[in-house]
Design a protein around this motif. Sequence first.
Motif, short mmCIF file in Angstrom:
data_model
loop_
_atom_site.label_atom_id
_atom_site.label_comp_id
_atom_site.label_asym_id
_atom_site.label_seq_id
_atom_site.Cartn_x
_atom_site.Cartn_y
_atom_site.Cartn_z
N MET A 134 40.64 36.37 39.22
CA MET A 134 39.75 36.43 40.38
C MET A 134 38.29 36.49 39.95
SD MET A 134 41.38 36.06 43.18
CE MET A 134 42.24 34.80 42.24
N ALA A 135 37.98 37.19 38.88
CA ALA A 135 36.59 37.27 38.41
C ALA A 135 36.11 35.89 37.96
CB ALA A 135 36.47 38.28 37.28
N ALA A 136 36.92 35.19 37.18
CA ALA A 136 36.53 33.86 36.69
C ALA A 136 36.48 32.82 37.82
CB ALA A 136 37.49 33.40 35.61
N ALA A 137 37.43 32.89 38.74
CA ALA A 137 37.48 31.92 39.84
C ALA A 137 36.27 32.03 40.76
CB ALA A 137 38.76 32.11 40.64
N HIS A 138 35.67 33.20 40.84
CA HIS A 138 34.56 33.41 41.77
C HIS A 138 33.21 33.49 41.08
CE1 HIS A 138 38.09 34.35 44.14
NE2 HIS A 138 37.38 33.93 45.15
N ASN A 139 33.16 33.06 39.83
CA ASN A 139 31.92 33.03 39.07
C ASN A 139 31.55 31.57 38.78
OD1 ASN A 139 29.87 33.14 37.16
ND2 ASN A 139 30.74 34.93 36.14
N PRO A 140 30.43 31.09 39.32
CA PRO A 140 30.06 29.69 39.12
C PRO A 140 29.91 29.28 37.65
CG PRO A 140 28.69 30.69 40.80
CD PRO A 140 29.49 31.80 40.18
N SER A 141 29.64 30.23 36.76
CA SER A 141 29.51 29.87 35.34
C SER A 141 30.86 29.56 34.69
CB SER A 141 28.78 30.96 34.56
OG SER A 141 29.57 32.13 34.49
N THR A 142 31.95 30.04 35.26
CA THR A 142 33.28 29.74 34.72
C THR A 142 34.09 28.83 35.63
OG1 THR A 142 34.12 31.81 35.67
CG2 THR A 142 33.46 31.85 33.35
N ASN A 143 33.62 28.65 36.86
CA ASN A 143 34.31 27.78 37.81
C ASN A 143 33.28 26.92 38.54
OD1 ASN A 143 35.92 26.51 39.69
ND2 ASN A 143 36.45 28.37 40.81
N PRO A 144 33.10 25.68 38.12
CA PRO A 144 32.09 24.84 38.74
C PRO A 144 32.37 24.50 40.21
CG PRO A 144 33.42 23.57 37.18
CD PRO A 144 33.83 25.00 37.05
N ARG A 145 33.56 24.82 40.69
CA ARG A 145 33.88 24.58 42.10
C ARG A 145 33.42 25.72 43.00
NH1 ARG A 145 39.84 22.65 42.74
NH2 ARG A 145 38.99 21.49 44.49
N MET A 146 32.86 26.77 42.40
CA MET A 146 32.32 27.91 43.17
C MET A 146 30.81 27.75 43.21
SD MET A 146 32.71 30.65 44.96
CE MET A 146 34.49 30.66 44.89
N ARG A 189 38.39 43.00 46.02
CA ARG A 189 36.94 43.03 46.25
C ARG A 189 36.15 43.20 44.94
NH1 ARG A 189 33.31 43.90 50.58
NH2 ARG A 189 35.05 44.14 52.05
N THR A 190 36.54 44.13 44.11
CA THR A 190 35.76 44.43 42.89
C THR A 190 35.65 43.22 41.97
OG1 THR A 190 36.25 46.78 43.03
CG2 THR A 190 35.62 45.92 40.87
N PRO A 191 36.73 42.50 41.63
CA PRO A 191 36.53 41.35 40.74
C PRO A 191 35.84 40.16 41.41
CG PRO A 191 38.84 41.55 41.34
CD PRO A 191 38.14 42.75 41.88
N ILE A 192 35.92 40.07 42.74
CA ILE A 192 35.32 38.92 43.43
C ILE A 192 33.85 39.13 43.72
CG2 ILE A 192 35.37 37.63 45.60
CD1 ILE A 192 38.44 37.84 45.50
N VAL A 193 33.46 40.32 44.17
CA VAL A 193 32.06 40.59 44.49
C VAL A 193 31.30 40.76 43.18
CG1 VAL A 193 30.47 42.22 45.56
CG2 VAL A 193 32.57 41.57 46.74
N GLN A 194 30.37 39.83 42.93
CA GLN A 194 29.66 39.83 41.66
C GLN A 194 28.14 39.83 41.80
OE1 GLN A 194 31.31 36.77 39.07
NE2 GLN A 194 33.36 37.15 39.87
N LYS A 195 27.65 40.04 43.03
CA LYS A 195 26.19 40.19 43.19
C LYS A 195 25.87 41.26 44.19
CE LYS A 195 25.16 36.64 46.68
NZ LYS A 195 24.41 35.46 46.97
#
Length: 195
Positions: A134-146, A189-195
């Motif tokens: 979930m952390a990687a999937a919701h981080n644009p630096s590791t998932n260009p589709r986000m 919520r914790t791994p997805i919310v990154q800002k």
Amino acid sequence: MKNYSRIALSVLFLSAAVFTSCSNDDETPAPVKASIYERLGGTKMVADPDNSGQMIEQGRLSFRKVVNSTIGLIVADIQSNASGNLQAHFAPLLAETGTTQATNIAKLSDNLTDFFSFNTGGTNAVNTYSGLSMAAAHNPSTNPRMGTKSSNADYTKFEGYVGAAANANGVASNTELYTDIVAVLESLRTPIVQK
């Protein structure tokens, strides 16, 4: 002396009743709560309304309906430029799809359906999730589709979409099942919310 004997006898009977009832409670295991997947229909095979002649597990179909409804609500808000929409998050996905949008949206739906089915009790091979964390999937630096990182407000908005989609697919807000689904979302919520 007779009163003392009656009192002692009464206390003895009362103690025996209490200890007997306690031991019976200890021997009876608490009922196991069915998984969310099971409560959404589980492994019962039903006709797949989207794929003529094919069968699907009812639990998986229930999740797919909620996921597809959620995606539909998000896209409708983006198209109408609704306040607080999640366009910034889905912009790369929507931009890459062009004329084949349905196919790529279907991939997103399959991934989300896999994720939720697997993580809520779907045990058959069809319910495996092999995507990003979930952390990687919701981080644009590791998932260009986000498109961008999520804030708490963004995630709360997403939960609202899921809640409305669950309601539209027969899961009422005032039920234990709905509360359990929200609990699963909150655990992410914790791994997805990154800002």
